[in-house]
Write a protein that holds these residues in place. Structure first.
Motif, short mmCIF file in Angstrom:
data_model
loop_
_atom_site.label_atom_id
_atom_site.label_comp_id
_atom_site.label_asym_id
_atom_site.label_seq_id
_atom_site.Cartn_x
_atom_site.Cartn_y
_atom_site.Cartn_z
N ASN A 39 0.84 -1.20 0.00
CA ASN A 39 0.00 0.00 0.00
C ASN A 39 0.88 1.25 0.00
N HIS A 40 0.36 2.30 -0.63
CA HIS A 40 0.96 3.63 -0.61
C HIS A 40 2.33 3.69 -1.28
N THR A 41 2.57 2.80 -2.24
CA THR A 41 3.79 2.89 -3.05
C THR A 41 3.81 4.22 -3.80
N GLU A 42 4.97 4.86 -3.84
CA GLU A 42 5.12 6.18 -4.47
C GLU A 42 5.87 6.07 -5.80
N ASP A 43 5.96 7.21 -6.49
CA ASP A 43 6.48 7.24 -7.86
C ASP A 43 7.84 6.58 -8.03
N ALA A 44 8.81 6.97 -7.21
CA ALA A 44 10.19 6.52 -7.42
C ALA A 44 10.28 5.00 -7.38
N THR A 45 9.69 4.39 -6.37
CA THR A 45 9.71 2.93 -6.25
C THR A 45 8.99 2.28 -7.42
N TYR A 46 7.82 2.82 -7.75
CA TYR A 46 7.01 2.23 -8.82
C TYR A 46 7.75 2.27 -10.16
N ASP A 54 -0.02 5.46 -4.07
CA ASP A 54 0.21 6.91 -3.97
C ASP A 54 0.98 7.45 -5.16
N ILE A 55 0.62 7.01 -6.36
CA ILE A 55 1.28 7.49 -7.57
C ILE A 55 0.65 8.82 -7.99
N THR A 56 1.49 9.80 -8.31
CA THR A 56 1.00 11.11 -8.73
C THR A 56 0.58 11.08 -10.19
N ALA A 57 -0.10 12.15 -10.61
CA ALA A 57 -0.46 12.28 -12.03
C ALA A 57 0.79 12.27 -12.89
N GLU A 58 1.85 12.95 -12.43
CA GLU A 58 3.11 12.97 -13.17
C GLU A 58 3.71 11.56 -13.27
N GLY A 59 3.53 10.77 -12.21
CA GLY A 59 4.02 9.40 -12.23
C GLY A 59 3.30 8.54 -13.25
N VAL A 60 1.98 8.70 -13.36
CA VAL A 60 1.21 7.96 -14.36
C VAL A 60 1.63 8.36 -15.77
N ILE A 61 1.81 9.64 -15.99
CA ILE A 61 2.21 10.13 -17.31
C ILE A 61 3.58 9.59 -17.69
N GLU A 62 4.51 9.56 -16.73
CA GLU A 62 5.84 9.02 -17.00
C GLU A 62 5.77 7.51 -17.21
N ARG A 63 4.92 6.81 -16.46
CA ARG A 63 4.72 5.37 -16.67
C ARG A 63 4.32 5.09 -18.11
N ASP A 64 3.31 5.80 -18.59
CA ASP A 64 2.82 5.57 -19.96
C ASP A 64 3.89 5.90 -20.98
N ARG A 65 4.63 6.97 -20.76
CA ARG A 65 5.71 7.34 -21.69
C ARG A 65 6.77 6.25 -21.74
N LEU A 66 7.12 5.71 -20.57
CA LEU A 66 8.14 4.67 -20.51
C LEU A 66 7.71 3.42 -21.27
N VAL A 67 6.46 3.02 -21.09
CA VAL A 67 5.96 1.83 -21.80
C VAL A 67 5.96 2.06 -23.30
N PHE A 68 5.41 3.17 -23.75
CA PHE A 68 5.33 3.43 -25.19
C PHE A 68 6.72 3.60 -25.80
N LYS A 126 -12.25 11.08 -9.84
CA LYS A 126 -12.68 12.06 -10.84
C LYS A 126 -11.51 12.57 -11.66
N ALA A 127 -10.31 12.51 -11.08
CA ALA A 127 -9.13 13.01 -11.78
C ALA A 127 -8.66 12.08 -12.88
N SER A 128 -9.14 10.84 -12.89
CA SER A 128 -8.62 9.83 -13.79
C SER A 128 -8.72 10.23 -15.26
N ALA A 129 -9.87 10.72 -15.69
CA ALA A 129 -10.06 11.08 -17.10
C ALA A 129 -9.10 12.17 -17.53
N ARG A 130 -8.89 13.17 -16.67
CA ARG A 130 -7.97 14.27 -17.01
C ARG A 130 -6.54 13.77 -17.11
N VAL A 131 -6.14 12.88 -16.19
CA VAL A 131 -4.78 12.35 -16.22
C VAL A 131 -4.54 11.53 -17.48
N ILE A 132 -5.52 10.72 -17.87
CA ILE A 132 -5.38 9.93 -19.10
C ILE A 132 -5.26 10.85 -20.31
#
Length: 335
Positions: A232-239, A277-291, A311-317
């Protein structure tokens, strides 16, 4: 599993001038006289992303591809007759959707207002797979029902769209697709496809998930060939460190012809079900790394949205897709 030998035949290009390989239909939305509000999933997430992308890219209506509803015959390619028959009982559908009041709703209503949208979204995943082979990438603004397998639904997932997509690619694209990798980065373990492709040497599963939440399916875990169980509560750097490790490990062991990327945003901080506990920036970097990892090798990527309950999910995607374009990872030349 050995694939049959085939003679190379160039298949007709599925691209349509003026369209992007993004798949969406108004029929994705679950509308049930307000009952959908009892469900943690945002039934209008795809619509919000669709509208936001049209604004961001200055797209006219009709710029995305639309799927046709899956037929019973198509569903039978993966699902057992017994499972499909079980969906005729409202109690079973309510269990899958995790909305207990659905058990008291006539099944024909559930079929039209809940199961039918799920069939459209599953069809969108299959269409996105075909488009990815022609464009190098495709995104379905829905789908990613990774808790459903051939004979059992659960976790909001009534149809096994990932499994249906895989067998469709193997059946109809034999000369282009012989090895498939699933990169499942939803917060939850993808136990549905893991059960369906146990012992398939042509399907490689990478799964990174919160080990302390649903479904905790120990049998399905045996199919994971690269992954990480996170607390639980894993953050960007570890993820992101774990993701980079798993991607390198996976490509060292297996070179796919196409990647199915289950890009759940329930890893976002504050998501009530993901508990990470992944931030919006972490999700965006995750997707960039995969692609960037797979597109840089010329491997097509099919992105499915899967879970995401804030509610933030659609905006982050939306922001992530815009970021992928800015990094040159989404070719928009057909426009």
């Amino acid at each position: 599993m050995d694939r049959p030998r085939c003679v190379w035949v160039r298949k007709a290009d599925a691209r349509v001038p003026g369209k992007l390989p993004i798949v969406y239909s108004k029929s994705y939305a679950v509308r049930f006289h307000g009952l959908e509000r009892l469900h943690p999933f945002n039934a209008a997430k795809g619509k919000h992303i669709y509208k936001a992308l049209c604004a961001e890219f200055s797209l006219a209506e009709g710029s995305f591809y639309e799927p046709e509803e899956l037929t019973k015959h198509q569903l039978r390619r993966i699902h057992t007759r017994q499972y499909l028959r079980s969906l005729r009982w409202s109690l079973n559908v309510a269990r899958i959707a995790e909305v207990s009041l659905m058990a008291f709703v006539p099944n024909n209503y559930l079929n039209h207002f809940y199961l039918r949208p799920m069939r459209f979204q599953a069809a969108g995943s299959i269409l996105a797979g075909k488009l990815a082979l022609d464009y190098g990438w495709a995104i379905n603004l829905g789908g990613g029902f990774h808790h459903c397998c051939s004979n059992r639904g659960g976790g909001f997932c009534a149809y096994a769209d990932i499994s249906l997509l895989i067998v469709r690619l193997f059946d109809q694209e034999q000369c282009r697709v012989r090895r498939i990798m699933i990169v499942d980065l939803d917060a939850h373990q993808g136990n549905g496809h893991e059960r369906d492709f146990s012992n398939w040497d042509t399907v490689y599963i990478l799964d990174i998930y919160n080990a302390l939440i649903y479904p905790r399916d120990n049998v399905a875990k045996l199919s994971i060939r690269s992954g990480a169980e996170l607390p639980n509560h894993t953050e960007d750097a570890t993820y992101l460190r774990q993701l980079g490790r798993c991607l390198m490990q996976s490509l060292a062991a297996f070179r796919p012809d196409v990647v199915i990327y289950n890009a759940g945003t329930d890893i976002l901080k504050g998501d009530p079900l993901g508990n990470m506990d992944i931030t919006a920036e972490g999700v965006i970097e995750r997707d960039r790394l995969v692609f960037s990892t797979f597109r840089g090798l010329g491997i097509p990527v099919v992105m499915l949205l899967s879970g995401g309950y804030t509610k933030a999910s659609a905006r982050v995607i939306t922001d992530s897709i815009v970021n992928l374009r800015q990094h040159g990872l989404l070719d928009l030349s057909p426009l």
